[in-house]
Design a protein around this motif. Structure first.
Motif, PDB file in Angstrom:
ATOM      1  N   THR A 143      -0.349   4.740  78.698  1.00  0.00           N
ATOM      2  CA  THR A 143      -1.093   3.497  78.515  1.00  0.00           C
ATOM      3  C   THR A 143      -0.439   2.679  77.410  1.00  0.00           C
ATOM      4  N   PHE A 144      -0.915   1.488  77.247  1.00  0.00           N
ATOM      5  CA  PHE A 144      -0.480   0.672  76.120  1.00  0.00           C
ATOM      6  C   PHE A 144      -1.389   0.967  74.937  1.00  0.00           C
ATOM      7  N   VAL A 145      -0.859   0.778  73.724  1.00  0.00           N
ATOM      8  CA  VAL A 145      -1.549   1.139  72.489  1.00  0.00           C
ATOM      9  C   VAL A 145      -1.411  -0.025  71.513  1.00  0.00           C
ATOM     10  N   ILE A 146      -2.487  -0.318  70.797  1.00  0.00           N
ATOM     11  CA  ILE A 146      -2.441  -1.320  69.731  1.00  0.00           C
ATOM     12  C   ILE A 146      -2.317  -0.571  68.408  1.00  0.00           C
ATOM     13  N   GLU A 174       2.820   3.500  75.189  1.00  0.00           N
ATOM     14  CA  GLU A 174       2.564   4.738  74.447  1.00  0.00           C
ATOM     15  C   GLU A 174       3.843   5.511  74.104  1.00  0.00           C
ATOM     16  N   ASP A 175       4.781   5.604  75.034  1.00  0.00           N
ATOM     17  CA  ASP A 175       6.023   6.347  74.792  1.00  0.00           C
ATOM     18  C   ASP A 175       6.999   5.604  73.884  1.00  0.00           C
ATOM     19  N   ASP A 176       6.743   4.326  73.627  1.00  0.00           N
ATOM     20  CA  ASP A 176       7.665   3.502  72.848  1.00  0.00           C
ATOM     21  C   ASP A 176       7.161   3.167  71.450  1.00  0.00           C
ATOM     22  N   LEU A 177       6.106   3.838  70.999  1.00  0.00           N
ATOM     23  CA  LEU A 177       5.574   3.564  69.660  1.00  0.00           C
ATOM     24  C   LEU A 177       6.642   3.855  68.605  1.00  0.00           C
ATOM     25  N   PRO A 178       6.845   2.920  67.672  1.00  0.00           N
ATOM     26  CA  PRO A 178       7.816   3.166  66.596  1.00  0.00           C
ATOM     27  C   PRO A 178       7.365   4.309  65.684  1.00  0.00           C
ATOM     28  N   ASP A 179       8.310   4.882  64.963  1.00  0.00           N
ATOM     29  CA  ASP A 179       7.976   5.913  63.980  1.00  0.00           C
ATOM     30  C   ASP A 179       6.900   5.381  63.038  1.00  0.00           C
ATOM     31  N   GLY A 180       5.947   6.201  62.737  1.00  0.00           N
ATOM     32  CA  GLY A 180       4.869   5.803  61.845  1.00  0.00           C
ATOM     33  C   GLY A 180       3.645   5.268  62.566  1.00  0.00           C
ATOM     34  N   PHE A 181       3.797   4.900  63.834  1.00  0.00           N
ATOM     35  CA  PHE A 181       2.657   4.379  64.602  1.00  0.00           C
ATOM     36  C   PHE A 181       2.146   5.385  65.632  1.00  0.00           C
ATOM     37  N   GLY A 182       2.745   6.570  65.698  1.00  0.00           N
ATOM     38  CA  GLY A 182       2.386   7.558  66.708  1.00  0.00           C
ATOM     39  C   GLY A 182       0.911   7.918  66.738  1.00  0.00           C
ATOM     40  N   GLY A 183       0.277   7.927  65.590  1.00  0.00           N
ATOM     41  CA  GLY A 183      -1.143   8.265  65.523  1.00  0.00           C
ATOM     42  C   GLY A 183      -2.058   7.248  66.179  1.00  0.00           C
ATOM     43  N   TYR A 184      -1.534   6.075  66.475  1.00  0.00           N
ATOM     44  CA  TYR A 184      -2.388   5.029  67.043  1.00  0.00           C
ATOM     45  C   TYR A 184      -2.757   5.278  68.502  1.00  0.00           C
ATOM     46  N   THR A 185      -2.055   6.185  69.174  1.00  0.00           N
ATOM     47  CA  THR A 185      -2.490   6.580  70.520  1.00  0.00           C
ATOM     48  C   THR A 185      -3.872   7.221  70.414  1.00  0.00           C
ATOM     49  N   ALA A 186      -4.025   8.145  69.473  1.00  0.00           N
ATOM     50  CA  ALA A 186      -5.317   8.795  69.245  1.00  0.00           C
ATOM     51  C   ALA A 186      -6.346   7.816  68.692  1.00  0.00           C
TER      52      ALA A 186
END
Length: 108
Positions: free
Chosen positions: A2-5, A58-70
Protein backbone atom coordinates in the motif's frame (compact mmCIF):
# COMPACT_ATOMS: atom_id res chain seq x y z
CA UNK A 1 1.36 -3.49 -0.38
CA UNK A 2 0.00 0.00 0.00
CA UNK A 3 0.97 3.63 0.00
CA UNK A 4 2.12 5.18 3.29
CA UNK A 5 2.16 8.75 4.57
CA UNK A 6 5.31 9.59 6.54
CA UNK A 7 6.89 12.28 8.73
CA UNK A 8 6.89 15.20 6.22
CA UNK A 9 3.09 15.36 6.53
CA UNK A 10 3.15 15.99 10.30
CA UNK A 11 1.86 19.48 11.11
CA UNK A 12 1.41 20.28 7.41
CA UNK A 13 -1.61 18.31 6.18
CA UNK A 14 -1.64 19.91 2.71
CA UNK A 15 -4.66 17.74 1.74
CA UNK A 16 -3.99 17.79 -2.03
CA UNK A 17 -3.95 14.00 -1.75
CA UNK A 18 -7.51 13.99 -0.40
CA UNK A 19 -8.76 15.66 -3.57
CA UNK A 20 -7.22 13.07 -5.90
CA UNK A 21 -7.87 9.84 -3.98
CA UNK A 22 -10.62 8.07 -5.96
CA UNK A 23 -11.75 5.92 -3.04
CA UNK A 24 -11.32 8.37 -0.14
CA UNK A 25 -8.97 6.12 1.85
CA UNK A 26 -6.89 9.00 3.22
CA UNK A 27 -8.09 10.04 6.66
CA UNK A 28 -7.27 13.18 8.61
CA UNK A 29 -5.84 12.96 12.11
CA UNK A 30 -4.98 15.91 14.34
CA UNK A 31 -1.41 16.35 13.07
CA UNK A 32 -1.14 14.30 9.87
CA UNK A 33 -3.05 12.34 7.25
CA UNK A 34 -3.17 8.54 7.23
CA UNK A 35 -3.83 5.99 4.47
CA UNK A 36 -6.14 3.12 5.44
CA UNK A 37 -4.10 0.13 4.15
CA UNK A 38 -7.10 -2.18 3.74
CA UNK A 39 -8.94 0.38 1.60
CA UNK A 40 -6.01 1.63 -0.52
CA UNK A 41 -6.09 0.20 -4.07
CA UNK A 42 -2.51 1.25 -4.87
CA UNK A 43 -3.55 3.58 -7.68
CA UNK A 44 -0.75 6.01 -6.82
CA UNK A 45 -2.77 9.17 -7.50
CA UNK A 46 -1.80 10.65 -4.13
CA UNK A 47 1.98 10.35 -4.42
CA UNK A 48 2.74 12.95 -7.13
CA UNK A 49 0.46 15.67 -5.72
CA UNK A 50 2.06 15.74 -2.26
CA UNK A 51 4.08 18.99 -2.08
CA UNK A 52 6.47 17.67 0.59
CA UNK A 53 7.05 14.11 -0.66
CA UNK A 54 5.41 12.53 2.37
CA UNK A 55 3.69 9.71 0.44
CA UNK A 56 5.63 6.61 -0.56
CA UNK A 57 4.89 3.14 -1.84
CA UNK A 58 5.41 0.89 1.18
CA UNK A 59 8.47 -0.83 -0.35
CA UNK A 60 10.04 2.52 -1.27
CA UNK A 61 10.02 4.24 2.13
CA UNK A 62 13.32 6.06 2.72
CA UNK A 63 15.55 5.08 5.63
CA UNK A 64 14.11 6.44 8.84
CA UNK A 65 10.50 6.33 7.62
CA UNK A 66 10.05 2.53 7.78
CA UNK A 67 8.00 2.72 10.96
CA UNK A 68 5.32 4.75 9.21
CA UNK A 69 3.85 1.62 7.61
CA UNK A 70 2.82 0.54 11.12
CA UNK A 71 1.86 4.10 12.09
CA UNK A 72 -0.63 4.28 9.20
CA UNK A 73 -2.08 0.82 9.90
CA UNK A 74 -2.25 1.22 13.70
CA UNK A 75 -4.05 4.58 13.41
CA UNK A 76 -7.08 2.56 12.28
CA UNK A 77 -7.09 0.16 15.25
CA UNK A 78 -9.91 2.11 16.90
CA UNK A 79 -11.94 3.08 13.81
CA UNK A 80 -11.33 0.02 11.64
CA UNK A 81 -12.11 0.27 7.94
CA UNK A 82 -15.00 2.75 7.64
CA UNK A 83 -14.98 2.60 3.83
CA UNK A 84 -14.67 6.33 3.20
CA UNK A 85 -12.90 9.23 4.85
CA UNK A 86 -15.75 11.44 3.67
CA UNK A 87 -18.16 9.54 5.95
CA UNK A 88 -15.86 9.83 8.96
CA UNK A 89 -14.46 13.35 8.65
CA UNK A 90 -11.44 14.46 10.71
CA UNK A 91 -10.49 12.03 13.48
CA UNK A 92 -9.55 13.92 16.68
CA UNK A 93 -6.51 11.72 17.36
CA UNK A 94 -3.09 10.67 16.08
CA UNK A 95 -0.92 7.60 16.35
CA UNK A 96 1.05 7.83 19.65
CA UNK A 97 4.36 8.16 17.76
CA UNK A 98 3.00 11.17 15.84
CA UNK A 99 1.35 12.70 18.90
CA UNK A 100 4.69 12.55 20.75
CA UNK A 101 6.68 14.34 18.03
CA UNK A 102 7.83 17.91 18.67
CA UNK A 103 6.20 20.54 16.41
CA UNK A 104 7.46 20.21 12.85
CA UNK A 105 8.56 23.30 10.97
CA UNK A 106 7.74 23.60 7.30
CA UNK A 107 9.47 26.04 5.04
CA UNK A 108 7.87 27.07 1.83
Amino acid sequence: MTFVIALPCVDLKDKACLDVCPINCIYEGDRMLYIQPEECVDCGACEPVCPVEAIYYEDDLPDGFGGYTAVNAEFFTAIGSPGSALKVGPVPADHPLVAALPPQEHHG
